[in-house]
Design a protein around this motif. Structure first.
Motif, short mmCIF file in Angstrom:
data_model
loop_
_atom_site.label_atom_id
_atom_site.label_comp_id
_atom_site.label_asym_id
_atom_site.label_seq_id
_atom_site.Cartn_x
_atom_site.Cartn_y
_atom_site.Cartn_z
N TRP A 120 0.81 -1.22 0.00
CA TRP A 120 0.00 0.00 0.00
C TRP A 120 0.84 1.27 0.00
O TRP A 120 0.42 2.30 -0.50
N THR A 121 2.05 1.21 0.55
CA THR A 121 2.88 2.42 0.62
C THR A 121 3.30 2.90 -0.76
O THR A 121 3.42 4.10 -0.98
N ALA A 122 3.51 1.97 -1.68
CA ALA A 122 3.89 2.36 -3.04
C ALA A 122 2.77 3.17 -3.70
O ALA A 122 3.02 4.17 -4.39
N ARG A 123 1.55 2.75 -3.49
CA ARG A 123 0.40 3.46 -4.06
C ARG A 123 0.28 4.86 -3.46
O ARG A 123 0.04 5.84 -4.17
N VAL A 124 0.46 4.96 -2.15
CA VAL A 124 0.37 6.26 -1.47
C VAL A 124 1.50 7.17 -1.95
O VAL A 124 1.28 8.35 -2.23
N LYS A 125 2.71 6.61 -2.06
CA LYS A 125 3.85 7.40 -2.55
C LYS A 125 3.57 7.95 -3.94
O LYS A 125 3.86 9.11 -4.23
N THR A 126 3.01 7.10 -4.79
CA THR A 126 2.69 7.53 -6.16
C THR A 126 1.69 8.67 -6.14
O THR A 126 1.85 9.66 -6.87
N GLU A 127 0.66 8.56 -5.32
CA GLU A 127 -0.34 9.62 -5.22
C GLU A 127 0.28 10.93 -4.72
O GLU A 127 -0.03 12.01 -5.22
N LEU A 128 1.14 10.84 -3.72
CA LEU A 128 1.78 12.03 -3.18
C LEU A 128 2.69 12.69 -4.22
O LEU A 128 2.67 13.91 -4.38
N THR A 129 3.48 11.90 -4.93
CA THR A 129 4.38 12.47 -5.93
C THR A 129 3.59 13.05 -7.11
O THR A 129 3.98 14.09 -7.66
N LEU A 130 2.47 12.43 -7.45
CA LEU A 130 1.63 13.00 -8.51
C LEU A 130 1.06 14.35 -8.09
O LEU A 130 1.00 15.28 -8.90
#
Length: 149
Positions: free
Chosen positions: A2-12
């Motif tokens: 789940w952290t990868a998905r959250v990281k992606t959202e934050l960087t986007l």
């Protein structure tokens, strides 16, 4: 994970903030060029705002003031830019910008800075979230490594 998905959202979201800030900067530059075009050199605006997205999604928004000079030996003209020091928090002090701005551009400069301060504040929250996420991943990996031994 789940952290990868959250990281992606934050960087986007950080990239979205960059493009939002870039639009504001482009608008400021159009204002700058349009109003400087017909002015004599002494009255031209010397205050500029910049935005860039560095590696690792580091967003930078800053102001510079510049002046022209001639090289003493060659006599060729040059431009000297100086960073304006930022105030506390996420904004530049109005006074720092006003003393460097021409009277006709003060209102526009303060309007742009207010928008940029909001973007800097949101970016700070996103950056902290990314750092916290990275720390959480590190702690989870350490805990998992100690459980395996």
């Amino acid at each position: 994970m789940w952290t990868a998905r959250v990281k992606t959202e934050l960087t986007l979201r950080i990239e979205e903030l960059y493009y939002e800030a870039k639009e504001i900067v482009d608008e400021h530059w159009q204002f700058h060029y349009r109003n400087n075009a017909l002015l004599p050199p002494k009255k031209k605006a010397r205050l500029n705002v910049w935005v860039r997205l560095r590696p690792n999604h580091r967003l930078e928004i800053y102001w510079t003031a510049f002046k022209f000079f001639k090289h003493p030996i060659s006599g060729k003209p040059g431009v000297y830019s100086k960073y304006i020091p930022k105030g506390n928090g996420f904004r530049y002090r109005n006074k720092s910008l006003m003393i460097r701005a021409e009277s006709w551009e003060v209102e526009k400069v303060l309007e742009v800075e207010n928008k940029m301060a909001e973007i800097r504040a949101e970016y700070n929250c996103l950056s902290r979230a990314l750092t916290s996420l990275k720390n959480a991943e590190k702690k989870a990996a350490e805990r998992q490594a100690t459980n395996l031994t």
